[in-house]
Design an enzyme around this catalytic site. Structure first.
Site, mmCIF file in Angstrom:
data_model
loop_
_atom_site.group_PDB
_atom_site.id
_atom_site.type_symbol
_atom_site.label_atom_id
_atom_site.label_comp_id
_atom_site.label_asym_id
_atom_site.label_seq_id
_atom_site.Cartn_x
_atom_site.Cartn_y
_atom_site.Cartn_z
ATOM 1 N N CYS A 163 24.583 -39.431 -15.529
ATOM 2 C CA CYS A 163 24.298 -40.803 -15.103
ATOM 3 C C CYS A 163 22.927 -41.245 -15.610
ATOM 4 O O CYS A 163 21.929 -40.566 -15.363
ATOM 5 C CB CYS A 163 24.339 -40.918 -13.588
ATOM 6 N N CYS A 190 22.873 -39.997 -5.723
ATOM 7 C CA CYS A 190 23.330 -38.650 -6.079
ATOM 8 C C CYS A 190 22.149 -37.679 -6.058
ATOM 9 O O CYS A 190 21.044 -38.037 -6.445
ATOM 10 C CB CYS A 190 23.957 -38.643 -7.469
ATOM 11 N N CYS A 211 28.271 -47.644 -11.642
ATOM 12 C CA CYS A 211 28.074 -46.417 -10.855
ATOM 13 C C CYS A 211 29.169 -45.433 -11.246
ATOM 14 O O CYS A 211 30.364 -45.714 -11.057
ATOM 15 C CB CYS A 211 28.131 -46.728 -9.365
ATOM 16 N N GLN A 222 37.676 -42.265 5.389
ATOM 17 C CA GLN A 222 37.093 -41.283 4.473
ATOM 18 C C GLN A 222 36.952 -41.886 3.075
ATOM 19 O O GLN A 222 37.860 -42.553 2.578
ATOM 20 C CB GLN A 222 37.952 -40.035 4.419
ATOM 21 N N GLU A 241 37.550 -43.738 21.098
ATOM 22 C CA GLU A 241 36.750 -44.290 20.000
ATOM 23 C C GLU A 241 35.849 -45.391 20.556
ATOM 24 O O GLU A 241 36.270 -46.185 21.392
ATOM 25 C CB GLU A 241 37.668 -44.849 18.910
ATOM 26 N N ASP A 264 35.870 -35.398 15.580
ATOM 27 C CA ASP A 264 35.282 -35.759 14.292
ATOM 28 C C ASP A 264 34.078 -36.646 14.586
ATOM 29 O O ASP A 264 34.111 -37.864 14.358
ATOM 30 C CB ASP A 264 36.326 -36.494 13.440
ATOM 31 N N CYS A 279 30.726 -33.694 9.090
ATOM 32 C CA CYS A 279 30.155 -34.161 7.826
ATOM 33 C C CYS A 279 28.707 -33.718 7.668
ATOM 34 O O CYS A 279 28.069 -34.044 6.661
ATOM 35 C CB CYS A 279 30.251 -35.685 7.720
#
Length: 445
Positions: free
Chosen positions: A84, A95, A180, A274, A327, A371, A398
């Site tokens: 990149c 990144c 990108c 996701q 939720e 999650d 995550c």
């Protein structure tokens, strides 16, 4: 060696040090020490390299300094030229590992997970039932120098000249980009980067992987009017209200349709899904293989979003089973109820898990999926989950640090990790997704 001027009294920003780079650390950097023993967190480098590190944050009183590797004196064998053009010191912060071979990126993420498990939970990989590997998503195993175009949701920041770009690392400054590389094809084909977005603070582009739905979510600067949105593909437009932060439809659908586990899922108002196109199916498969639901089971899906895991559980526990989802986000709850309307024994409650779960009166359940957000579930919630006596618990994480902390709490509550898997669902970044399957420790004794 020449040094940039310091920005304030005591500041070390701009100071340069020649250092030997040590192990990778959580957050997309490696650890090094100056000859005087000062700790540096250095980006754009790899373990074992010798580099010139230039300080980007910190002063004489800081416990550690943040730095960029601005010159590579002795390169690691896993280093590659960053594909990149916007990657590198002072450039785009999206990144972390453009300069590392794909296999090396996964090894680095594995080392971070192992370190967090040991440091925060006192677990070795063997004790966590993990083989130490981080698996690529299907289709992502590419040669060095190639970048998977995986990101189906990209939030572009807009600079003062109306140009779309991405934030620099730990900065509000915008790095304008023409393309990108990790953006999915459906995002790139909208042509966001080639448009003038004057008056906008940000533009989020969403390309549903389960349909042809495309959406942009505009956040105007205070007092600015919305532009006429003319992009290269048909697209729905939403806007963020500057007063209450709510998301409102301008034209087109207020939702996109995603596809996973042989179902279509409505995701409204730029809500959570996701980001990697293979992530939802990958995670559902890992969770269901770990839980092995049975007909007639009762189950909880906590932090359930639009109902992905609740639907997968409902499919498998059948008409005599029951699933409760919890939720906090109102729109996600509306979507989950819509997505799960064909399942009679599924219900979804709105609110924080730690507040709603005690009010349900549930004292036992067979299976649990959680999650949680990046901060994790926390000690109080984990203690309550342990009291429900679930046969198995699936924890989708995550953030390896939050996962490790919570696994420690589960151990205190009488649960052990049966098996854990890790997936590289965020290539080129330091992020990684894990699925841990827990069971009562007495079962393994």
């Amino acid at each position: 060696m020449p040094q940039e001027p310091q920005t304030s009294p005591g500041s070390l920003v701009g100071e340069e040090y020649e250092v030997e780079v040590g192990p990778v650390a959580h957050g997309g950097h490696c650890v090094a020490r100056t000859e005087a023993g000062r700790v540096l967190f250095v980006r754009h480098t790899l373990p074992g390299e010798r580099v010139v590190a230039r300080v980007t944050h910190g002063d004489e009183t800081s416990r550690f300094l943040r730095a960029d590797a601005v010159e590579i004196l002795d390169a690691a064998k896993d280093r590659v030229p960053a594909p990149c053009p916007y990657a590198g010191p002072g450039r785009c912060g999206g990144c972390d590992w453009q300069h590392a071979k794909p296999g090396a990126q996964r090894r680095l993420k594995g080392e971070v997970i192992a370190e967090q498990l040991q440091h925060l939970a006192g677990l070795t990989p063997e004790q966590a039932g993990w083989d130490g590997t981080v698996a690529p998503a299907p289709g992502d195993k590419l040669p060095a120098g190639e970048v998977p175009a995986w990101r189906t949701r990209v939030q572009y920041a807009i600079d003062a000249d109306g140009r779309a770009g991405l934030r620099r690392h730990r900065s509000h400054e915008v790095e304008p980009v023409e393309h990108c590389m990790i953006a999915a094809e459906g995002v790139s084909e909208l042509g966001i980067e080639q448009r003038d977005w004057s008056g906008m603070e940000s533009v989020e582009a969403i390309a549903a992987s389960g349909s042809g739905d495309r959406q942009v979510v505009l956040t105007p600067r205070p007092g600015s009017r919305l532009p006429l949105v003319e992009l290269d593909r048909p697209v729905s437009v939403l806007r963020v209200d500057e007063r209450d932060g709510g998301v409102h439809r301008v034209h087109g659908r207020a939702f996109v349709r995603e596809r996973a586990d042989d179902h279509t899922w409505r995701v409204g108002n730029g809500g959570f899904w996701q980001v990697h196109p293979k992530a939802a199916d990958t995670l559902v498969e890992a969770v269901m293989q770990g839980l092995l639901p049975r007909k007639g089971d009762t189950a909880l899906d906590l932090y359930c979003g639009v109902g992905l895991f609740a639907g997968a559980l409902a499919d498998r526990v059948g008409d005599k089973g029951a699933v409760l989802g919890i939720e906090v986000t109102k729109r996600a709850v509306e979507d989950a109820r819509h997505n799960l309307k064909d399942f009679d024994r599924v219900r979804v409650e709105q609110g924080k898990v730690e507040q709603v779960l005690p009010r349900t009166g549930i004292t036992e359940t067979d299976l649990i999926v959680l999650d949680p957000p990046r901060a994790g579930a926390g000690k109080q919630t984990v203690a309550r989950l342990c009291s429900l006596g679930a046969r198995r618990i699936a924890y989708v994480a995550c953030d390896p640090a939050a996962l490790a902390r919570d696994l420690g709490y589960f151990r205190e509550g009488g649960y052990r990790v049966r098996v854990m898997r890790a997936f590289d669902l965020f290539p080129m970044t330091h992020h990684v997704e894990c699925v841990a399957i827990l069971e009562p420790a007495s079962k393994g004794s």
